[in-house]
Write a protein that holds these residues in place. Structure first.
Motif, PDB file in Angstrom:
ATOM      1  N   LYS A 142       3.896  -7.741   1.612  1.00  0.00           N
ATOM      2  CA  LYS A 142       3.807  -7.316   3.012  1.00  0.00           C
ATOM      3  C   LYS A 142       3.498  -5.830   3.116  1.00  0.00           C
ATOM      4  CE  LYS A 142       7.860  -8.623   4.310  1.00  0.00           C
ATOM      5  NZ  LYS A 142       9.072  -8.926   5.093  1.00  0.00           N
ATOM      6  N   ALA A 143       4.222  -5.038   2.354  1.00  0.00           N
ATOM      7  CA  ALA A 143       4.017  -3.592   2.409  1.00  0.00           C
ATOM      8  C   ALA A 143       2.618  -3.220   1.921  1.00  0.00           C
ATOM      9  CB  ALA A 143       5.073  -2.882   1.575  1.00  0.00           C
ATOM     10  N   LYS A 144       2.131  -3.911   0.902  1.00  0.00           N
ATOM     11  CA  LYS A 144       0.811  -3.616   0.346  1.00  0.00           C
ATOM     12  C   LYS A 144      -0.279  -3.791   1.402  1.00  0.00           C
ATOM     13  CE  LYS A 144      -2.132  -4.573  -3.669  1.00  0.00           C
ATOM     14  NZ  LYS A 144      -3.405  -4.664  -2.927  1.00  0.00           N
ATOM     15  N   LEU A 145      -0.146  -4.782   2.250  1.00  0.00           N
ATOM     16  CA  LEU A 145      -1.139  -4.992   3.304  1.00  0.00           C
ATOM     17  C   LEU A 145      -1.352  -3.730   4.126  1.00  0.00           C
ATOM     18  CD1 LEU A 145      -0.056  -8.480   4.721  1.00  0.00           C
ATOM     19  CD2 LEU A 145      -2.228  -7.974   3.585  1.00  0.00           C
ATOM     20  N   ILE A 146      -0.255  -3.098   4.497  1.00  0.00           N
ATOM     21  CA  ILE A 146      -0.325  -1.932   5.390  1.00  0.00           C
ATOM     22  C   ILE A 146      -0.654  -0.664   4.621  1.00  0.00           C
ATOM     23  CG2 ILE A 146       0.956  -0.585   7.104  1.00  0.00           C
ATOM     24  CD1 ILE A 146       2.638  -3.187   7.562  1.00  0.00           C
ATOM     25  N   TYR A 147      -0.043  -0.492   3.443  1.00  0.00           N
ATOM     26  CA  TYR A 147      -0.350   0.690   2.647  1.00  0.00           C
ATOM     27  C   TYR A 147      -1.825   0.719   2.228  1.00  0.00           C
ATOM     28  CZ  TYR A 147       4.500   2.290   2.225  1.00  0.00           C
ATOM     29  OH  TYR A 147       5.760   2.774   2.486  1.00  0.00           O
ATOM     30  N   ASP A 148      -2.394  -0.453   1.951  1.00  0.00           N
ATOM     31  CA  ASP A 148      -3.807  -0.505   1.579  1.00  0.00           C
ATOM     32  C   ASP A 148      -4.694   0.009   2.711  1.00  0.00           C
ATOM     33  OD1 ASP A 148      -3.326  -1.419  -0.958  1.00  0.00           O
ATOM     34  OD2 ASP A 148      -3.960  -3.490  -0.579  1.00  0.00           O
ATOM     35  N   VAL A 149      -4.354  -0.353   3.951  1.00  0.00           N
ATOM     36  CA  VAL A 149      -5.124   0.132   5.098  1.00  0.00           C
ATOM     37  C   VAL A 149      -5.033   1.658   5.182  1.00  0.00           C
ATOM     38  CG1 VAL A 149      -5.330   0.128   7.614  1.00  0.00           C
ATOM     39  CG2 VAL A 149      -4.887  -2.008   6.393  1.00  0.00           C
ATOM     40  N   ILE A 150      -3.819   2.189   5.004  1.00  0.00           N
ATOM     41  CA  ILE A 150      -3.624   3.645   5.046  1.00  0.00           C
ATOM     42  C   ILE A 150      -4.447   4.324   3.952  1.00  0.00           C
ATOM     43  CG2 ILE A 150      -1.926   5.496   4.715  1.00  0.00           C
ATOM     44  CD1 ILE A 150       0.166   3.582   5.981  1.00  0.00           C
ATOM     45  N   ASP A 151      -4.363   3.798   2.730  1.00  0.00           N
ATOM     46  CA  ASP A 151      -5.025   4.429   1.590  1.00  0.00           C
ATOM     47  C   ASP A 151      -6.551   4.340   1.672  1.00  0.00           C
ATOM     48  OD1 ASP A 151      -2.555   5.051   0.573  1.00  0.00           O
ATOM     49  OD2 ASP A 151      -2.479   3.348  -0.804  1.00  0.00           O
ATOM     50  N   GLN A 152      -7.048   3.312   2.314  1.00  0.00           N
ATOM     51  CA  GLN A 152      -8.491   3.102   2.388  1.00  0.00           C
ATOM     52  C   GLN A 152      -9.108   3.618   3.687  1.00  0.00           C
ATOM     53  OE1 GLN A 152      -8.902  -1.136   1.645  1.00  0.00           O
ATOM     54  NE2 GLN A 152      -7.703  -0.984  -0.245  1.00  0.00           N
ATOM     55  N   LYS A 212      -2.491   8.774   7.777  1.00  0.00           N
ATOM     56  CA  LYS A 212      -1.923   9.596   6.726  1.00  0.00           C
ATOM     57  C   LYS A 212      -0.456   9.228   6.519  1.00  0.00           C
ATOM     58  CE  LYS A 212      -5.028  13.448   7.802  1.00  0.00           C
ATOM     59  NZ  LYS A 212      -5.140  14.866   8.221  1.00  0.00           N
ATOM     60  N   GLY A 213      -0.148   8.681   5.342  1.00  0.00           N
ATOM     61  CA  GLY A 213       1.227   8.322   5.039  1.00  0.00           C
ATOM     62  C   GLY A 213       2.095   9.553   4.871  1.00  0.00           C
ATOM     63  N   HIS A 214       3.338   9.461   5.319  1.00  0.00           N
ATOM     64  CA  HIS A 214       4.246  10.614   5.161  1.00  0.00           C
ATOM     65  C   HIS A 214       4.769  10.704   3.732  1.00  0.00           C
ATOM     66  CE1 HIS A 214       7.313  13.609   6.104  1.00  0.00           C
ATOM     67  NE2 HIS A 214       8.139  12.873   5.362  1.00  0.00           N
ATOM     68  N   ALA A 215       5.200   9.602   3.166  1.00  0.00           N
ATOM     69  CA  ALA A 215       5.859   9.613   1.862  1.00  0.00           C
ATOM     70  C   ALA A 215       4.847   9.737   0.730  1.00  0.00           C
ATOM     71  CB  ALA A 215       6.680   8.343   1.680  1.00  0.00           C
ATOM     72  N   ASP A 216       5.238  10.454  -0.320  1.00  0.00           N
ATOM     73  CA  ASP A 216       4.440  10.471  -1.533  1.00  0.00           C
ATOM     74  C   ASP A 216       4.340   9.052  -2.089  1.00  0.00           C
ATOM     75  OD1 ASP A 216       4.292  13.183  -1.215  1.00  0.00           O
ATOM     76  OD2 ASP A 216       5.674  13.672  -2.861  1.00  0.00           O
ATOM     77  N   VAL A 217       3.214   8.742  -2.697  1.00  0.00           N
ATOM     78  CA  VAL A 217       2.944   7.365  -3.119  1.00  0.00           C
ATOM     79  C   VAL A 217       4.049   6.807  -4.017  1.00  0.00           C
ATOM     80  CG1 VAL A 217       1.370   5.909  -4.461  1.00  0.00           C
ATOM     81  CG2 VAL A 217       0.451   7.604  -2.856  1.00  0.00           C
ATOM     82  N   THR A 251       5.850   4.792   7.009  1.00  0.00           N
ATOM     83  CA  THR A 251       5.698   5.872   7.977  1.00  0.00           C
ATOM     84  C   THR A 251       4.319   6.510   7.823  1.00  0.00           C
ATOM     85  OG1 THR A 251       6.784   7.362   6.397  1.00  0.00           O
ATOM     86  CG2 THR A 251       8.161   6.386   8.124  1.00  0.00           C
ATOM     87  N   PHE A 252       3.678   6.776   8.958  1.00  0.00           N
ATOM     88  CA  PHE A 252       2.339   7.364   8.902  1.00  0.00           C
ATOM     89  C   PHE A 252       2.014   8.099  10.201  1.00  0.00           C
ATOM     90  CE2 PHE A 252       2.017   3.012  10.429  1.00  0.00           C
ATOM     91  CZ  PHE A 252       1.102   3.056  11.475  1.00  0.00           C
ATOM     92  N   ARG A 253       1.011   8.954  10.112  1.00  0.00           N
ATOM     93  CA  ARG A 253       0.533   9.708  11.256  1.00  0.00           C
ATOM     94  C   ARG A 253      -0.956   9.458  11.445  1.00  0.00           C
ATOM     95  NH1 ARG A 253       4.450  13.559  13.076  1.00  0.00           N
ATOM     96  NH2 ARG A 253       3.091  13.447  14.912  1.00  0.00           N
ATOM     97  N   LEU A 254      -1.440   9.770  12.642  1.00  0.00           N
ATOM     98  CA  LEU A 254      -2.863   9.817  12.913  1.00  0.00           C
ATOM     99  C   LEU A 254      -3.267  11.274  13.104  1.00  0.00           C
ATOM    100  CD1 LEU A 254      -1.892   6.840  13.819  1.00  0.00           C
ATOM    101  CD2 LEU A 254      -4.124   6.730  14.935  1.00  0.00           C
ATOM    102  N   ALA A 255      -4.531  11.526  13.399  1.00  0.00           N
ATOM    103  CA  ALA A 255      -5.056  12.890  13.396  1.00  0.00           C
ATOM    104  C   ALA A 255      -4.338  13.817  14.362  1.00  0.00           C
ATOM    105  CB  ALA A 255      -6.558  12.873  13.688  1.00  0.00           C
ATOM    106  N   ASP A 256      -3.977  13.322  15.531  1.00  0.00           N
ATOM    107  CA  ASP A 256      -3.297  14.157  16.515  1.00  0.00           C
ATOM    108  C   ASP A 256      -2.426  13.282  17.400  1.00  0.00           C
ATOM    109  OD1 ASP A 256      -4.940  13.223  18.898  1.00  0.00           O
ATOM    110  OD2 ASP A 256      -6.532  14.183  17.725  1.00  0.00           O
ATOM    111  N   GLU A 257      -1.594  13.925  18.207  1.00  0.00           N
ATOM    112  CA  GLU A 257      -0.635  13.187  19.033  1.00  0.00           C
ATOM    113  C   GLU A 257      -1.311  12.314  20.070  1.00  0.00           C
ATOM    114  OE1 GLU A 257       2.575  15.381  20.661  1.00  0.00           O
ATOM    115  OE2 GLU A 257       3.161  16.274  18.743  1.00  0.00           O
TER     116      GLU A 257
END
Length: 364
Positions: free
Chosen positions: A273-283, A289-294, A303-309
């Motif tokens: 489940k987590a891989k589905l979402i992390y893959d989208v972030i990484d690609q 942009k993920g907050h946590a170091d890989v 947890t993740f952010r986008l370019a601006d608020e």
């Protein structure tokens, strides 16, 4: 029956519960075990409830592979009360308790311990905005410490311990409120594990404590009766009225975990489940942009952010329109967070991953 139209629930806690468990509770809510009463109406000293209570303890011990020299207690007050109970029972005058800081909850645990005795920071990743878990060699504690405390998973920052420190004869205490029963661990490495139920175990209101029996024998005695672990151990967690419905629900969640194949199957599903979402972030080429170091990423809280608020607000607003719930980051840090606890279905995570890809394609 419960409607099959369900929200895509990514709430951080209280969080998603298995639909099968909710349906079972609905069926038994008014008349449990042909008693003519709800489980919420009957005495906690009754035979019907006693069976529920002891079955939940036994199932938990079996699923989590808890050795015989440990007690399982059902308490109340959440992890927050454990922040106080642990030092109140085990931090003696002249001793030091070591705390590893990896986020807000470990900070709160340390704050409470400071009120009761001498403490120190054994390690901290605060300077790195809690993006990572400390390396094992950076953890400093003494063989005379009362205990070493850590938080196994950090809901706000999205980090999780992959390997736990070996503290030798010093009891290792873990707040596992947000990843308990999500993967296999060696319980014998810990002196105490505690967790609120409201993320992976059931509804809010139950706190589970796993404690090594020899620690019960050395705990302080000059503290209030209800705050002694020994009080609850000696009374099978029935010293005062327990949260009976919550314990009933916890037992049903444990049955669900068994039916899903136990912890090995649950852990594998959580990784997928987590891989589905992390893959989208990484690609996403930096769109997300993920907050946590890989190497410290949590399988429970992504947890993740986008370019601006403004873009984040648009993302969250459109996600809400599509039926996604609970994607806002914690109020203290903002951003976005997807909590993928045990009961969050694979299909729900796939739906989020697909939505994220579509949103990026329309907003680059």
């Amino acid at each position: 029956m419960i409607s099959t139209k369900r929200a895509y629930n990514f709430n951080a806690g209280p969080s998603a519960l298995p639909i099968e468990v909710l349906q079972k509770a609905q069926e038994e809510l008014v008349n449990f075990n042909n008693s003519g009463m709800s489980i919420m109406e009957m005495s906690h000293r009754s035979k019907d409830y006693d069976a529920v209570h002891n079955d939940a303890i036994a199932r938990f011990k079996s699923l989590f592979s808890i050795p015989d020299n440990y007690e399982v207690l059902f308490l109340q007050g959440g992890g927050s009360l454990q922040f106080t109970m642990v030092p109140m029972n085990f931090l003696n005058e002249g001793q030091t308790a070591s705390y590893i800081l990896t986020g807000s909850w470990s900070e709160k645990a340390l704050k409470e311990a400071k009120l009761l005795g001498q403490t120190q920071e054994a390690a901290s990743t605060k300077e790195n905005a809690y993006r990572n878990i400390p390396s094992l060699e950076d953890i400093k504690f003494s063989e005379t410490d009362a205990y070493v405390h850590l938080t196994s998973n950090n809901t706000i920052y999205g980090t999780q311990w992959k390997e736990f420190p070996n503290t030798g004869e010093v009891p290792l205490v873990a707040d596992m409120s947000s990843d308990i029963l999500s993967k296999r661990i060696d319980v014998s490495s810990f002196g105490i594990i505690y967790a609120g139920a409201q993320k992976n175990l059931g509804p809010s209101g139950v706190t589970i404590v796993i404690i090594r029996k020899d620690l019960l024998e050395i705990a302080k005695t000059n503290i209030p009766t209800v705050l002694k672990y020994s009080t609850h151990s000696e009374s099978n967690s029935l010293y005062n009225t327990p949260p009976t419905f919550g314990i009933y629900m916890l037992g049903e969640v444990l049955k669900w975990v068994e039916e899903k194949g136990g912890l090995e199957a649950i852990e594998k599903n959580n990784e997928e489940k987590a891989k589905l979402i992390y893959d989208v972030i990484d690609q996403s080429n930096g769109f997300y942009k993920g907050h946590a170091d890989v190497e410290s990423r949590s399988l429970m809280n992504i947890t993740f952010r986008l370019a601006d608020e403004e873009l984040e607000k648009k993302f969250l607003a459109q996600a809400k329109e599509e039926g996604f719930v609970g994607l806002n980051g914690h109020r203290s840090v903002g951003g976005c967070r997807a909590s993928t606890y045990n009961a969050v279905p694979y299909e729900t995570c796939k739906a989020l991953a697909d939505f994220m890809i579509e949103f990026q394609s329309k907003n680059q």
